[in-house]
Write an enzyme that holds these catalytic residues in place. Structure first.
Site, PDB file in Angstrom:
ATOM      1  CB  SER A   2      -0.943  -0.004   1.203  1.00 37.45           C
ATOM      2  OG  SER A   2      -1.758  -1.155   1.207  1.00 37.45           O
ATOM      3  CG  ASP A  24      -3.415  -3.078   6.097  1.00 35.23           C
ATOM      4  OD1 ASP A  24      -2.924  -2.120   6.706  1.00 35.23           O
ATOM      5  OD2 ASP A  24      -2.844  -3.639   5.149  1.00 35.23           O
TER       6      ASP A  24
END
Length: 305
Positions: A100, A179
């Protein structure tokens, strides 16, 4: 608690869902000229080698980016994600996969800001080294920042706690990705509590939570608990590449829960999710769930199926 290494899972079906959705959120925020801040509470190493080390042990990328690599019929929104991965692999061979932070680094504009947290001592070291290489490459290409302040700040620490000091961001526009590894049950509780606190500090922000869909109570209950958090709406999407295994082990399904989602996201997912099921699905248990709604504080509406 710190045994989790995302490199084992890099590029798998869960990463496809997480990064494809996150890229849609970046694109939506970039429609306005005003700067925004991206905060990643569990950033990992930033990028991963697929042809060696941890990723090659289980080759989980064969459940995700692998089957998409040479497809010529990708929906436009999914093609953008695959193209970004291919930019890391100019030889054409699938060797590296972006986490990410790297996706954000590629898509955020110069005026936007990245704030990355990572607790694992080995991962934070690799993350910092990866971004140092990126900065050195830009400098070698003659690229100089034209805005004040450091574009990317990497912090070694607990992203759940570190998030508090960053909200609201200066521009009052932002995306937070949460996450955690969910190694311990406490992660599920902390996700909910972190979101409740964050929304009090920054109610107009967009928040994206990745979560595993597992045969355990805390995993099954998380989406319903998040739906009850006061916000301006939510969207929940899951991708399953197969039915549960007989022994209950292995990750066959994962989800993204977005609070304050862009109004365009649901239509994009309705186009892309059936395609992902078709290409990544491994047995009749493959499928997806897509639902959206509002919280009780601003009225109710029946989730769309």
């Amino acid at each position: 608690m710190l045994s989790y290494r995302h490199a084992f899972h890099a590029g798998n079906h869960a990463d496809v869902l997480k990064h494809f959705v996150t890229i849609q959120l970046f694109n939506y925020l970039a429609q306005k000229d005003t700067a925004y801040t991206y905060i990643d509470t569990h950033a990992g190493a930033g990028m991963y080698a697929l042809d060696g080390g941890y990723a090659s042990k289980n080759a989980e990328y064969e459940t995700g980016i692998g089957p998409l690599w040479d497809r010529k019929d990708l929906p436009a929104a999914l093609a953008e994600y695959v193209s970004l991965v291919k930019e890391m692999n100019p030889s054409g061979k699938m060797r590296y996969y972006p986490g990410s932070p790297y996706c954000a680094e590629k898509l955020l504009r110069e005026q936007d800001r990245l704030r990355l947290f990572e607790l694992h001592p080995s991962e934070i070291k690799i993350l910092s080294e990866n971004f140092q290489r990126l900065d050195a490459h830009k400098e070698a290409q003659g690229q100089r920042p034209t805005t004040r302040g450091k574009r990317t700040i990497i912090a070694a620490g607990d992203g759940f706690m570190g998030l508090k000091a960053l909200l609201p961001p200066p521009s009052r526009r932002g995306l937070v990705l949460i996450d955690p590894p969910y190694e311990v049950k406490d992660d599920y509780r902390r996700v909910k509590e972190t979101l409740e606190d964050a929304l009090k500090r920054f109610p107009t922000g967009t928040y994206a939570v990745w979560y595993p869909v597992l045969n355990r109570p805390e995993s099954r209950q998380l989406p319903d608990r998040l739906k009850r958090i006061p916000a301006n709406g939510w969207l929940n999407v899951t991708l399953s590449i197969s039915g549960p295994s007989p022994d209950g082990f292995g990750l066959h399904s994962s989800g993204m829960f977005i609070i304050n989602p862009p109004w365009t996201l649901e239509a994009t997912l309705r186009e892309v999710m059936p395609y992902l099921v078709k290409v990544l699905g491994r047995d009749p248990g493959a499928g997806f769930l897509l639902e959206s709604g509002e919280t009780e504080t601003i009225g109710k509406k029946r989730p769309k199926q």
